[in-house]
Write an enzyme that holds these catalytic residues in place. Structure first.
Site, PDB file in Angstrom:
ATOM      1  N   CYS A 220       0.798  -1.232   0.000  1.00  0.00           N
ATOM      2  CA  CYS A 220       0.000   0.000   0.000  1.00  0.00           C
ATOM      3  C   CYS A 220       0.829   1.280   0.000  1.00  0.00           C
ATOM      4  O   CYS A 220       0.277   2.370  -0.070  1.00  0.00           O
ATOM      5  CB  CYS A 220      -0.966  -0.030   1.167  1.00  0.00           C
ATOM      6  SG  CYS A 220      -1.912  -1.564   1.160  1.00  0.00           S
ATOM      7  N   HIS A 350      -3.191   7.774   6.249  1.00  0.00           N
ATOM      8  CA  HIS A 350      -3.411   6.494   5.569  1.00  0.00           C
ATOM      9  C   HIS A 350      -4.817   6.014   5.941  1.00  0.00           C
ATOM     10  O   HIS A 350      -5.571   5.598   5.081  1.00  0.00           O
ATOM     11  CB  HIS A 350      -2.326   5.500   5.980  1.00  0.00           C
ATOM     12  CG  HIS A 350      -2.349   4.237   5.190  1.00  0.00           C
ATOM     13  ND1 HIS A 350      -2.325   4.225   3.816  1.00  0.00           N
ATOM     14  CD2 HIS A 350      -2.422   2.931   5.580  1.00  0.00           C
ATOM     15  CE1 HIS A 350      -2.370   2.968   3.391  1.00  0.00           C
ATOM     16  NE2 HIS A 350      -2.440   2.170   4.435  1.00  0.00           N
ATOM     17  N   HIS A 384      -9.986   1.771   0.170  1.00  0.00           N
ATOM     18  CA  HIS A 384      -8.528   1.641   0.207  1.00  0.00           C
ATOM     19  C   HIS A 384      -8.078   1.087  -1.142  1.00  0.00           C
ATOM     20  O   HIS A 384      -8.391  -0.046  -1.487  1.00  0.00           O
ATOM     21  CB  HIS A 384      -8.125   0.698   1.340  1.00  0.00           C
ATOM     22  CG  HIS A 384      -6.641   0.626   1.567  1.00  0.00           C
ATOM     23  ND1 HIS A 384      -5.734   1.374   0.836  1.00  0.00           N
ATOM     24  CD2 HIS A 384      -5.914  -0.104   2.454  1.00  0.00           C
ATOM     25  CE1 HIS A 384      -4.511   1.103   1.258  1.00  0.00           C
ATOM     26  NE2 HIS A 384      -4.590   0.207   2.240  1.00  0.00           N
TER      27      HIS A 384
END
Lengths: 454, 275
Positions: A220, A350, A384
């Site tokens: 990620c 995040h 996400h």
């Protein structure tokens, strides 16, 4: 003569000597190891040792569940319209929400520079990349950079975590019952679809670029780290400009994978909520064109002014409990930009909405910035988007800077009282000059970026 | 751009670590066919040695040889991991399971599927919190890693551990990407010279394609070079092993060449010959 590789330092053409070390030093004169000892390396200092010259984002764009291009993205953020919907991806039987991009299934896969066989790259991941390249005049901006610097002097650095794995998932459903072999059409397309280099290969081919290229795949944090690599490549003289981006698309691997880790919410994710119960997966493609400011100085333009990278060295899928890796990345980004924590107006978290991420990121943010710096997570809007989370954060940071706007956090109703940072739930209209954006990945791989206006 | 090599390792059939490979790569001993090595990656905790993939163990094995050889502190070294195809055994198991009606995959299998699995395990084994980049560039992955490592060493002024590795995919994926052999290499690169450097490297990126990429004299090593992206490093490793000034040309994506002038370091001869 070779095009576009004229060396500005040595005035030689064809070859580009990378720095000013004497190239013709006689071999016998080279006495490595007799010229003093190795630089002592301080034990507890983040990596950044000197500030960077800001790099201008002369073009940037994003396609996500919020829409195609900057205006649609901004309107959805401004109007607090989430892009998440009940999972309707293929025949997936998981009760969850997803941030799916409309029309990827039906789009035509064509265009690009002549003489390239574009169709060989056709897969969901590259369709998403193509949609991204087609927004906000990005392709034209990249072509102009190609003409300005030469095709060999423009790099392509793309982050992705699962590439076109969906093609392989489909191929495994059509194995020859006797031999187990995969369909022959898959065997020839694998290189251009699922292989990890595929997205950068496609973008480079589509834009007719011939400079250094790679896919960065650190889960990620992938597309955030692409900015760091671009900054180094430009400073090292490997290229004059870089197309930086991230592409990750929905696939069975991530949906069933995150379900197996019990990290996925059944409802739209609620970052920083007291009752948050996991993430929502999404997909996105975004790109930015990075150039040195002397070539692209535009008042009000957005610039990359810092980056910081680190690892947790702790666990494959759980962040370091004290957030030491995240702290290191944020501090390194501040050092690299020459800024202090007080200079940052907004932190794009995040903020995945898992119990562990939001709590540990809060600890890390609080320890670097204290309790006052506004921060928020936009995962409730986009989901996400994994390897594309870094570019998604970068483009939202750019929108915040250029449209004097700070997004809050959608879906979240009751802020977790154990969090100590200043998490915004509501949007704000205010001038913003510097934004820090966090991206943390599996394998404990962290990257923080700082963007500002020139 | 100038870099110094302060540690080196290689692993492949008939190339069992640097000490056992140097003479072969220097042309002093013939290459002998051998089974694929089974590295233990002893730096990994025992349970991680069991759980990790063979790909991870290959990467960790060469990385740990370099760190030990250079007497470096792994916690002070940034890393660049390069693999074209990554965790293909894990991906095969995942896709096989996802093709069943139940689609039940284990959480361990999932987090082992990421392209940065080896980097993550390296961080866990060493406790390093330094930056780690993991990249893919098909057959140019090693070359891309050299650029990333060189830029990192130059700009960030840190020692950089470069690790390139790829194993043949299991069937049926092998038919889509027939990587050969199994190959891994690691280099520890620094911006400034240190005692006991093995070589100095002078890097130039060029788009002059008039000369071919450097090949290996031994046709069997040349086949190895062509069969696996990580083995594209062989001409560089051979030049370092030979300890003679050599210009190595690596192909980068068909459009570029990375030219590496390899220059020996006198102080290293003794170290290199001690195999």
């Amino acid at each position: 003569m070779a095009q576009g590789l004229v060396n500005r330092h040595t005035k030689k053409d064809v070859s580009h000597r990378i720095d000013d070390h004497s190239p013709n030093q006689a071999i016998d004169d080279v006495l490595c190891g007799t010229q003093g000892s190795r630089d002592p390396v301080p034990q507890d200092r983040p990596v950044a040792t000197r500030t960077m010259a800001p790099l201008i984002l002369t073009g940037y764009t994003l396609v996500s569940a919020l829409g195609k291009g900057l205006d649609e993205t901004y309107r959805a953020l401004r109007n607090r319209r989430s892009g998440l919907r009940p999972c309707d991806f293929e025949d997936v039987g998981i009760t969850t929400y997803i941030g799916r991009v409309d029309d990827v299934e039906n789009m035509s896969f064509s265009g690009g520079s002549a003489s390239t066989r574009l169709e060989q790259f056709d897969c969901r991941n590259n369709r998403l990349a193509l949609l991204g390249l087609q927004q906000d005049g990005f392709t034209q901006a990249a072509i102009e950079a190609r003409e300005r610097y030469g095709a060999h002097r423009v790099a392509v650095l793309v982050g992705s975590s699962t590439s076109g794995i969906l093609e392989t998932e489909h191929a495994y459903c059509h194995r020859d019952p006797a031999s187990g072999a995969l369909p022959s059409s898959y065997l020839t397309s694998h290189r251009y679809t699922h292989n990890m280099f595929s997205a950068a290969h496609f973008v480079r081919t589509y834009l007719g670029l011939r400079g250094p290229a790679m896919v960065i795949s650190t889960a990620c944090s992938s597309s955030a780290k692409a900015f760091a690599t671009a900054a180094r490549f430009i400073e090292a003289g490997f290229c004059d400009a870089a197309v930086v981006g991230g592409v990750d698309s929905l696939c069975l691997t991530i949906l069933y994978g995150f379900a197996s880790l019990q990290l996925m919410s059944r409802s739209p994710c609620r970052p920083c909520d007291e009752n948050r119960d996991g993430l929502t997966l999404g997909e996105s493609a975004g790109f930015a064109l990075l150039e040195k400011s002397e070539h692209a100085d535009q008042p009000g333009a957005v610039a990359l002014s810092g980056y910081g990278e680190s690892c947790d060295g702790y666990h494959m899928s759980h962040p370091h409990p004290e957030g030491t890796g995240a702290i290191r990345a944020m501090q390194a980004a501040l050092l690299r930009s020459g800024l202090t924590s007080a200079d940052i107006d907004y932190i794009h978290l995040h903020g995945t909405a898992t119990r562990a991420n939001d709590s540990i990121e809060d600890t890390a943010v609080h320890s670097v910035f204290g309790p006052s710096t506004p921060c928020s997570s936009t995962k409730g809007w986009t989901g996400h988007t994994l390897g594309a989370a870094g570019i998604t954060g970068a483009v939202i940071a750019a929108l915040s800077l250029t449209r004097s706007f700070v997004p809050g956090t959608v879906n979240t109703t009751r802020l977790d009282p154990s969090l100590n940072s200043h998490v915004l739930l509501e949007n704000r209209e205010q001038p913003v000059q510097r934004v820090l954006s966090n991206s943390f990945g599996f394998g404990g791989n962290n990257c923080s970026l700082i963007f500002g206006t020139v | 751009m100038t870099l110094y090599v302060s540690g080196i390792s290689t692993l492949g059939p008939g190339l069992p670590g640097w000490a056992g490979s140097r003479a072969v790569l220097a042309g002093e001993r013939p290459w002998c066919e051998a089974d694929r090595p089974r590295p233990s990656a002893s730096l990994l905790p025992p349970n991680e040695q069991r759980r990790s993939s063979e790909t991870v163990r290959w990467a960790v094995e060469v990385a740990q040889e370099v760190i030990q050889q250079a007497k470096a502190d792994a916690r002070e070294v940034v890393s660049v991991f390069a693999s074209s195809d990554g965790e293909t055994v894990v991906l095969d198991r995942l896709c096989t399971e996802l093709a069943t009606p139940q689609r039940t995959i284990s959480p361990t299998l999932f987090h082992h599927s990421v392209h940065n699995a080896a980097s993550g395990y390296w961080g866990i084994a060493t406790g390093s919190q330094q930056s780690s980049t993991v990249l893919a560039c098909y057959d140019s992955s090693f070359c891309a890693a050299m650029l990333e490592a060189a830029a990192y060493a130059q700009i960030e002024e840190r020692p950089v551990l470069l690790v390139a590795y790829d194993l043949p995919s299991p069937p049926p994926l092998y038919a889509a990407r027939p990587l050969q052999g199994g190959f891994a290499t690691a280099l520890l690169l620094t911006r400034t010279p240190a005692p006991h450097n093995l070589a100095q490297l002078d890097l130039t990126l060029s788009n002059d394609l008039s000369e071919d990429a450097t090949s290996m004299d031994d046709p069997r090593l040349e086949a190895m070079r062509n069969g696996n992206q990580a083995a594209r490093s062989l001409p560089l490793l051979a030049a370092i092993a030979r300890q003679r000034g050599t210009l190595v040309r690596l192909e980068y994506l068909g459009d570029l060449r990375l030219l590496i002038r390899v220059m020996p370091c006198r102080s290293s001869v003794k170290t290199l010959s001690a195999d």
